[in-house]
Design a protein around this motif. Structure first.
Motif, PDB file in Angstrom:
ATOM      1  N   LEU A 195     -15.959  22.311  42.672  1.00  0.00           N
ATOM      2  CA  LEU A 195     -17.056  21.678  41.932  1.00  0.00           C
ATOM      3  C   LEU A 195     -17.064  22.085  40.469  1.00  0.00           C
ATOM      4  N   LYS A 196     -16.581  23.276  40.128  1.00  0.00           N
ATOM      5  CA  LYS A 196     -16.550  23.732  38.735  1.00  0.00           C
ATOM      6  C   LYS A 196     -15.472  23.024  37.924  1.00  0.00           C
ATOM      7  N   ASP A 205      -8.810  17.547  46.905  1.00  0.00           N
ATOM      8  CA  ASP A 205      -8.832  17.933  45.497  1.00  0.00           C
ATOM      9  C   ASP A 205      -7.450  17.739  44.868  1.00  0.00           C
ATOM     10  N   LYS A 214     -12.883  11.964  43.336  1.00  0.00           N
ATOM     11  CA  LYS A 214     -13.697  13.111  42.924  1.00  0.00           C
ATOM     12  C   LYS A 214     -15.169  12.921  43.247  1.00  0.00           C
ATOM     13  N   GLU A 215     -15.678  11.733  42.992  1.00  0.00           N
ATOM     14  CA  GLU A 215     -17.107  11.479  43.202  1.00  0.00           C
ATOM     15  C   GLU A 215     -17.486  11.658  44.675  1.00  0.00           C
ATOM     16  N   ARG A 222     -18.357  27.768  50.878  1.00  0.00           N
ATOM     17  CA  ARG A 222     -19.045  27.743  49.584  1.00  0.00           C
ATOM     18  C   ARG A 222     -18.151  28.268  48.460  1.00  0.00           C
ATOM     19  N   ALA A 280     -15.569  25.435  47.819  1.00  0.00           N
ATOM     20  CA  ALA A 280     -16.298  24.287  47.272  1.00  0.00           C
ATOM     21  C   ALA A 280     -16.777  24.565  45.856  1.00  0.00           C
ATOM     22  N   GLY A 281     -17.254  25.781  45.612  1.00  0.00           N
ATOM     23  CA  GLY A 281     -17.717  26.153  44.275  1.00  0.00           C
ATOM     24  C   GLY A 281     -16.599  26.048  43.246  1.00  0.00           C
ATOM     25  N   LEU A 312     -19.321  17.824  49.180  1.00  0.00           N
ATOM     26  CA  LEU A 312     -19.398  19.273  48.983  1.00  0.00           C
ATOM     27  C   LEU A 312     -20.809  19.709  48.618  1.00  0.00           C
ATOM     28  N   GLU A 313     -21.444  18.983  47.718  1.00  0.00           N
ATOM     29  CA  GLU A 313     -22.803  19.335  47.314  1.00  0.00           C
ATOM     30  C   GLU A 313     -23.788  19.173  48.475  1.00  0.00           C
ATOM     31  N   HIS A 348     -17.153  15.422  45.635  1.00  0.00           N
ATOM     32  CA  HIS A 348     -18.264  16.209  45.097  1.00  0.00           C
ATOM     33  C   HIS A 348     -19.550  15.944  45.860  1.00  0.00           C
ATOM     34  N   PHE A 394     -22.972  22.160  50.918  1.00  0.00           N
ATOM     35  CA  PHE A 394     -22.923  23.495  50.304  1.00  0.00           C
ATOM     36  C   PHE A 394     -23.983  24.466  50.846  1.00  0.00           C
TER      37      PHE A 394
END
Length: 168
Positions: free
Chosen positions: A166-167, A130, A140-141, A159, A162-163, A147-148, A144, A151
């Motif tokens: 992701l935000k 990050d 980033k792609e 989580r 990662a949350g 992580l998704e 993400h 998750f």
């Protein structure tokens, strides 16, 4: 003090404090600790890794000469989780030289994608990646996506971090 000979194999709070008092921000004393850290894969290396964290929390300038060696050491086979965990923990909070960004990103993506990797190593690795997205937004792609994907199956610590990523 010859730290290589006097460092115990098992963690002791009193011994850790004694060594921190001895290092006291000295680059020469810290170099002795780092010699133990990089010397093989034993309990002493793991203990040195924990002391390294305490040192960097107090005297972050001490780690600068070792950044490249820390990153390249992560490529070693059979590293104990304590070595990996403490290394990526340090690297998540310091400025990484640009010529090492690619190597570090590759290592961290490998850790993050490995289903058997310890959660703390994954969490610190995702933070490093990050941080690198400031320089390389195209990461980033991929970050993400990983992580998704992971998750729902990971621990609360994973989580939580990662949350937050992701935000962003």
């Amino acid at each position: 003090m010859n730290l290589k000979d006097t460092l115990p194999e098992y963690n002791s709070q009193a011994e850790t404090q004694r060594i921190l008092h001895w290092i006291d921000g000295s680059p020469q004393h810290f170099a002795e600790l780092m010699d133990v850290f990089f010397d093989g894969n034993t309990r002493k290396n793991q203990y040195a890794a924990g002391i390294m964290i305490h040192c960097i929390d107090r005297w972050d300038f001490l780690i600068t000469p070792y950044i490249e060696k820390l990153i390249l050491n992560l490529r070693s086979d059979g590293l104990h989780d304590a070595i990996k965990r403490n290394t990526v923990r340090v690297l998540q909070n310091i400025e990484i030289p640009e010529d090492l960004h690619g190597i570090l990103a590759e290592i961290c993506f490998t850790y993050l994608s490995n289903p058997t990797e310890a959660v703390a190593i994954k969490v610190f690795s995702m933070t490093i990646i990050d941080n690198l997205t400031q320089f390389y937004p195209e990461l980033k792609e991929e970050l993400h996506f990983i992580l998704e994907e992971q998750f729902p199956f990971q621990s609360a610590g994973f989580r939580s971090r990662a949350g937050k990523i992701l935000k962003k």
